[in-house]
Design a protein around this motif. Structure first.
Motif, PDB file in Angstrom:
ATOM      1  N   GLY B  75       4.929  -4.689  -4.302  1.00  0.00           N
ATOM      2  CA  GLY B  75       4.912  -5.815  -3.350  1.00  0.00           C
ATOM      3  C   GLY B  75       6.309  -6.316  -3.047  1.00  0.00           C
ATOM      4  O   GLY B  75       7.209  -6.252  -3.896  1.00  0.00           O
ATOM      5  N   GLY B  79       4.597 -11.361  -5.145  1.00  0.00           N
ATOM      6  CA  GLY B  79       3.222 -11.719  -5.504  1.00  0.00           C
ATOM      7  C   GLY B  79       2.894 -11.392  -6.951  1.00  0.00           C
ATOM      8  O   GLY B  79       1.984 -11.991  -7.537  1.00  0.00           O
ATOM      9  N   GLU B 147      -2.855  -8.188  -0.836  1.00  0.00           N
ATOM     10  CA  GLU B 147      -1.835  -8.522   0.168  1.00  0.00           C
ATOM     11  C   GLU B 147      -2.321  -8.293   1.602  1.00  0.00           C
ATOM     12  O   GLU B 147      -1.581  -8.537   2.540  1.00  0.00           O
ATOM     13  CB  GLU B 147      -0.567  -7.695  -0.086  1.00  0.00           C
ATOM     14  N   SER B 149      -2.619  -5.407   3.164  1.00  0.00           N
ATOM     15  CA  SER B 149      -1.512  -4.563   3.601  1.00  0.00           C
ATOM     16  C   SER B 149      -1.767  -3.917   4.952  1.00  0.00           C
ATOM     17  O   SER B 149      -2.909  -3.659   5.333  1.00  0.00           O
ATOM     18  CB  SER B 149      -1.284  -3.445   2.578  1.00  0.00           C
ATOM     19  N   GLY B 197      -6.045 -10.509   1.128  1.00  0.00           N
ATOM     20  CA  GLY B 197      -4.885 -11.331   1.420  1.00  0.00           C
ATOM     21  C   GLY B 197      -4.792 -12.586   0.590  1.00  0.00           C
ATOM     22  O   GLY B 197      -3.963 -13.442   0.862  1.00  0.00           O
ATOM     23  N   GLU B 199      -3.779 -12.756  -2.422  1.00  0.00           N
ATOM     24  CA  GLU B 199      -2.609 -12.631  -3.281  1.00  0.00           C
ATOM     25  C   GLU B 199      -2.881 -12.927  -4.760  1.00  0.00           C
ATOM     26  O   GLU B 199      -2.037 -13.496  -5.458  1.00  0.00           O
ATOM     27  CB  GLU B 199      -1.461 -13.513  -2.740  1.00  0.00           C
ATOM     28  N   HIS B 416       3.481  -8.347   4.318  1.00  0.00           N
ATOM     29  CA  HIS B 416       4.064  -8.381   2.978  1.00  0.00           C
ATOM     30  C   HIS B 416       3.581  -9.553   2.135  1.00  0.00           C
ATOM     31  O   HIS B 416       3.862  -9.609   0.951  1.00  0.00           O
ATOM     32  CB  HIS B 416       5.593  -8.411   3.066  1.00  0.00           C
ATOM     33  N   GLY B 417       2.889 -10.489   2.733  1.00  0.00           N
ATOM     34  CA  GLY B 417       2.405 -11.638   1.980  1.00  0.00           C
ATOM     35  C   GLY B 417       3.426 -12.750   1.839  1.00  0.00           C
ATOM     36  O   GLY B 417       4.589 -12.616   2.246  1.00  0.00           O
ATOM     37  N   GLY B 419       3.714 -14.764  -1.326  1.00  0.00           N
ATOM     38  CA  GLY B 419       4.237 -14.661  -2.685  1.00  0.00           C
ATOM     39  C   GLY B 419       5.064 -15.860  -3.088  1.00  0.00           C
ATOM     40  O   GLY B 419       4.666 -17.017  -2.850  1.00  0.00           O
TER      41      GLY B 419
END
Lengths: 484, 484
Positions: B75, B79, B147, B149, B197, B199, B416-417, B419
């Motif tokens: 990640g 995260g 995430e 992705s 998502g 996380e 990418h989130g 985090g």
């Protein structure tokens, strides 16, 4: 009756014509498309802007008054059934299309805009709004979001949730929130997806931004007839297994054909046990190739007749029968009850066989007409409400079908929602830990439970009362009261 | 250090080799792909079955011990950064593919299965798993779900959330839950989308059922060169406006080309200001028609050179440069910081112009290489960590880019989130009522806040401390403490 101070407070926000309290005025709102359940609300409120919605919710929240939001009232699971101790909040006046952006391919809509009106407005740009529930001429985008509505074309183009970019709404506290973004993704938990299908329990929707889809340049439809229901089920599996995602893939059984054909003269063979309608859309080259391949697969899987639409008029005619199936049921039976459940595609043939057995057992006829491509069944149980015992048998028959959907790994609703209709099914489908998650979500948005109370998610206590309990991995989940 | 009684309790569940506490053993887990943030956890736990995960969570919940779940640690937003007062729960041993059903087109996976391994296993059936993050050789499906992705092909085939059918997981209390179903829809709130998502803040994922996609029969790629970045942006808009959804639509700017071409010899023109890679996949007829139309649109929008891949080797070569862009950055700069933000496609050209201005202002070079089709930017800011002040300038530059994304109606993360990296951006993007919704969701699943604490959603207090506040409809949202 609303008390004086509440009436006065609401009267400061709404003109008299938008605040209905007399019995004759509120009666049209006593039910939605599920007419089995009726209740008259204390009042019906018809705001015309978001600021009024905010103020109404603040007043209701302070007074702990239940609020049931309502679009066009076409829902089939009682999601808009009023609460006798509360008010109905109609979004009927929110019918403006606020913007259409042909480059971004989006439309910004007030919640009361009719589903079909979106496509009509976007047509000038060669675009349309893909999800097409049968009620699309009347149902509204706000209701579509609340129920996560589907339709004939959802196999290829997705449900409402896949076609909504942004939702703006008002929490029960009066706070305005927006979920989603103009971009294709959004940070934070996916509350946009959560709002879709939340059946009016989390927020009152005041604006929806949808994705528009380019109109395909060509569309063709195949009519395939079978002398055996199971073979039709296998043909569906074969098409999907070949990697084809048809624009529509619908099945009708013998009883449905016999009800529909004399009604609309779609050209369906009356001697078939089942027919499939398979649509392909896209570029002319793509459609040609896909139609050829589907025709071959249908023939290899035992179709006794395969016909491809030669022009747009014929294509529309082939679909006319499917679209008229529900009204056609009304021609051969005084009443019918439409069931909505979804199963894995591999189970289509065995489930139809079991439904036929149930039909004998209960002594009630059942038409099968459904979205075969995505396994979304719509059995129509035919009954006579004036015949003593019929209604009870119908309800038991319907419950058996839904239990069967769960048994084969499916779910109790495909596109009509849970509403008040399927609370019992929820108890069977979900374990107590899962139902507790649902309650926790509700609590997070609406602590006092004022938005559409009693819908969509049963309390564990209610499940226990109904004697309906989730069986999971072989053990009976023991009933507990919800944590909240 | 974990106290004796906790160690003993965990030691009853896990063998010594699966319970790491020594500094040298836990060090490899001190960060994920965002190496800027590091912390050593009290212990790293490596369970090998779901029953162990359940017991671990019960122990941690009782002891109020923070738990950070971890997949492959690839990640990019931190995260999986450990909590110094808690444990890391690695799912590395969960790497079995449990089932592949070619008819239903699904695969049932343990969370530690690598993204690429799914496609490799499905290849024998002519199927693959569509979402393809750049790290797909290493990253795992559990992390992909956490995430949500994306990847090169997500424009056409959707993000992780659009390709996941069912997720099984364990709540912090040790309760097992399943969201989604084998059918295409599911009753109740859409908790499946919510888990995607999230996380690692809501549940520990123990099983994922994904949708598999038929491998297209043909794929071709166009390389188009432009002497002006804005023209390339307009060409992207023209392709999308024409109703084409390419299988991939990527942009690279001059600096990126100059870093990549000497490295992989993809055949990119070194004198171009920007290049686009446009992929079409499907049946041969479809690809032919789509490539022709895209070529015309590119030429009409000022492409100075248009080249279509003539065979698979050439197609792979054209993509090799795009895939090597990040490592290539390492060849021209000691360090780089990859930003991830998403904007409406109409804003591509003006946003790139503003980024060029920021680059001058901060005195730092910036490579632009990104998913143009879905507006997902990946500016790579080049800097030298050994040069005093560079790191701070880089961070400020990155924050400016993300603020700009919000300003044009986009979002601070594409794939990418959030985090630990983008907590500040969340404060700017969301109003306090919206952040409170996020906290309420967290509270609903994890009352004590033990799963991945401090990630993804900032407290309003934290936003105030950082001096970053949401500006919405012209007024500054006033900071409040979260309700929970």
């Amino acid at each position: 009756m609303l008390n004086e101070s509440l009436l006065a407070a609401l009267g400061e926000i709404l003109p008299p014509s938008a605040l209905l309290t007399a019995g004759e005025d509120t009666r049209p709102y006593e039910c939605d498309g599920l007419t089995l359940f009726r209740a008259q609300p204390l009042a019906v409120l018809l705001p015309e802007n978001e600021a009024q919605v905010v103020e109404i919710l603040k007043i209701c929240n302070a007074a702990r008054l239940p609020v049931v939001a309502r679009g066009a009232g076409t829902g089939l699971s009682g999601g808009a059934t009023p609460n006798i101790d509360g008010v109905v909040l109609s979004l009927a006046k929110f019918k403006r299309i606020l913007a259409i952006d042909p480059l971004a391919r989006t439309a910004v809509l007030q919640p009361g805009v009719r589903n079909l009106a979106i496509s009509e407005a976007a047509a000038v740009h060669g675009l349309y709004y893909a999800p097409d529930p049968s009620s699309q001429i009347a149902c509204t985008i706000g209701g579509n979001v609340a129920e996560n509505s589907g339709g004939l074309h959802c196999l290829k183009y997705g449900l409402t949730v896949h076609n909504v970019r942004r939702v703006r709404g008002v929490l029960v506290t009066g706070e305005i929130v927006e979920f989603g973004s103009d971009a294709l993704d959004c940070a934070g938990y996916d509350l946009l997806a959560l709002i879709n299908g939340s059946e009016g329990l989390l927020a009152v929707i005041t604006e929806v931004t949808v994705r528009l889809t380019p109109k395909p340049r060509e569309a063709k439809c195949i009519l395939a007839a079978f002398d055996d229901l199971a073979k039709a089920g296998e043909a569906v599996a074969a098409i999907i297994a070949a990697g084809i995602i048809p624009a529509g893939l619908e099945m009708m059984d013998r009883l449905t054909i016999s009800a529909v054909e004399p009604f609309v003269h779609a050209g369906y063979p009356l001697d078939a046990e089942a027919i499939l309608l398979c649509e392909s859309d896209g570029t002319p080259e793509e459609v040609l190739a896909e139609i050829d391949e589907m025709r071959m697969l249908l023939e290899n899987n035992g179709a006794t007749q395969v016909e491809v639409s030669q022009n747009e008029a014929q294509r529309v005619r082939l679909w006319s029968g499917r679209k008229a199936a529900f009204p056609a049921a009304g021609r051969i039976s005084p009443d019918y009850y439409c069931i909505d459940g979804t199963i894995p595609r591999r189970s289509i043939a065995p489930v139809l066989t079991r439904i036929a057995e149930f039909s004998k057992e209960f002594g009630l006829r059942c038409m099968n007409v459904f979205h075969a491509g995505d396994g979304n069944l719509h059995p129509l149980i035919l009954f006579d409400a004036n015949c003593p015992g019929d209604a009870e048998k119908t309800e038991a028959f319907g419950a058996r079908i839904l239990d069967l959907c769960i048994e084969v790994g499916g779910t109790i609703t495909g596109e009509h929602g849970v509403g008040v209709e399927k609370l019992g099914g929820m108890c069977v489908q979900f374990a107590s830990a899962e139902l507790e998650c649902f309650h926790a979500i509700k609590h997070a948005f609406d602590e006092a439970g004022l938005l559409n109370p009693g819908k969509a998610v049963p309390t564990l206590h209610r499940c226990a009362e109904m004697g309906r309990m989730h069986v999971h991995r072989g053990q009976l989940a023991h009933p507990e009261l919800p944590r909240f």
